[in-house]
Design a protein around this motif. Structure first.
Motif, PDB file in Angstrom:
ATOM      1  N   LEU A 252       0.826  -1.200   0.000  1.00 16.36           N
ATOM      2  CA  LEU A 252       0.000   0.000   0.000  1.00 16.36           C
ATOM      3  C   LEU A 252       0.862   1.252   0.000  1.00 16.36           C
ATOM      4  N   VAL A 312      -3.727   6.249   2.056  1.00 15.21           N
ATOM      5  CA  VAL A 312      -2.938   5.042   2.325  1.00 15.21           C
ATOM      6  C   VAL A 312      -2.874   4.776   3.823  1.00 15.21           C
ATOM      7  N   TYR A 316      -4.340   1.403   5.860  1.00 12.47           N
ATOM      8  CA  TYR A 316      -3.599   0.528   6.764  1.00 12.47           C
ATOM      9  C   TYR A 316      -4.524  -0.086   7.812  1.00 12.47           C
TER      10      TYR A 316
END
Length: 329
Positions: A252, A312, A316
């Motif tokens: 990611l 991003v 997570y």
């Protein structure tokens, strides 16, 4: 933290634009301009004010969505960006799809078949993708696939010179043509975007492939993977549910970085393929020493880049529940 980051970026971009050699006022009026007209233009552009006053005016404009006016097009920079950005965004998103669809499966296969022939070939392809300059690869692809073989359409932009764009909904031709039900324009825009998107995606594809292989190798050696296999779980569940999900966190991060790089680094690709996006716009602005669009594009791209990194960070917690820390008294 996005606010101080963007403020810091605005200061850096403003100062860098002011140290570019040349006089924008003289360039706007031409070589035959008189000193009086140049002074009047400098006053109109605010270039005769102290540097801190110029920045304050510039910052107030940013807060109101005003990125200034282009000398070359004589239009507000925001208007130009909204006209050019959809082409760059469509090219970037297509390159991202190509990157993800090819790199992640190849990285997984390469990790599962470590030191096999396919692993060596995959690593060689990744090395070649990182090493080849985009401008060289783009010219080679155009020469071979268009000029020699005739498989690809000519590098004339988003559509053929005789075709009309679809009705605008999003500015993305493939999506707009689908919404309008125009399948002919959809397939034509897809044909025209594949070659520049693949050229743009070459570096990111190689990078993500190597990161996927490395991440999968690290995870496949963990104890819980050996336990899952010892329990007799199918290979697909071990690989995709247990291994890949734990290896996706660094991916990611890489994807966020790749998106920002592709979005901001499409200048060469757009120039080679005559793609009417922000890359060509910034090249033409630089050649005219039109620093207002240069500042606007840099700020615009910086905001998008920081927002992508924020997304991003949020992802997570979605992918890995261990990151979601619940504090209780």
């Amino acid at each position: 933290m996005l606010i101080p980051v963007i403020l810091g970026i605005s200061v850096i971009i403003f100062m860098l634009a002011r140290v570019i050699p040349g006089d924008p006022a003289r360039l706007a009026l031409g070589e035959s301009a008189t000193p009086q007209s140049i002074d009047a233009m400098r006053h109109e552009m605010g270039l005769d004010k102290p540097i801190h006053e110029q920045y304050w005016i510039y910052l107030k404009g940013l807060l109101q969505g005003d990125l200034g006016r282009s000398i070359r097009t004589n239009r507000p920079v925001m208007t130009d960006l909204l006209a050019y950005f959809p082409a760059t965004l469509e090219l970037t998103l297509t390159a991202m799809v190509i990157t993800v669809v090819i790199a992640i499966p190849l990285g997984i296969i390469s990790a599962l078949k470590r030191n096999s022939l396919i692993d060596h070939l995959t690593r060689l392809a990744a090395l070649a993708g990182v090493s080849m300059p985009i401008f060289w690869l783009g010219l080679i692809l155009i020469y071979v696939l268009f000029y020699v073989l005739g498989w690809a359409p000519p590098p004339t932009g988003r559509l053929g010179i005789l075709s009309s764009p679809p009705k605008t909904f999003t500015g993305l031709f493939m999506i707009d043509s689908l919404l309008a039900g125009d399948w002919a324009i959809f397939w034509e825009s897809l044909r025209y975007i594949l070659l520049p998107a693949f050229c743009l995606a070459t570096w990111s594809l190689a990078m993500l492939l190597r990161m996927t292989r490395s991440g999968m190798l690290d995870v496949l050696g963990e104890d819980y993977i050996r336990t899952a296999r010892a329990k007799g779980l199918p290979q697909k569940i071990v690989v995709y549910k247990h291994a890949l999900r734990n290896a996706v966190i660094p991916l990611l991060t890489v994807l966020g970085i790749i998106f920002g790089i592709l979005l901001n680094g499409a200048i060469l690709t757009e120039t080679i393929f005559s793609w009417p996006g922000m890359g060509r716009y910034v090249v033409e602005s630089i050649s005219w020493l039109d620093y207002t669009p240069i500042q606007g594009i840099a700020i615009f791209a910086s905001v998008i880049y920081t927002l992508v990194n924020l997304l991003v960070d949020i992802l997570y917690a979605v992918v890995d529940p261990r990151i979601r820390i619940v504090k209780s008294d």
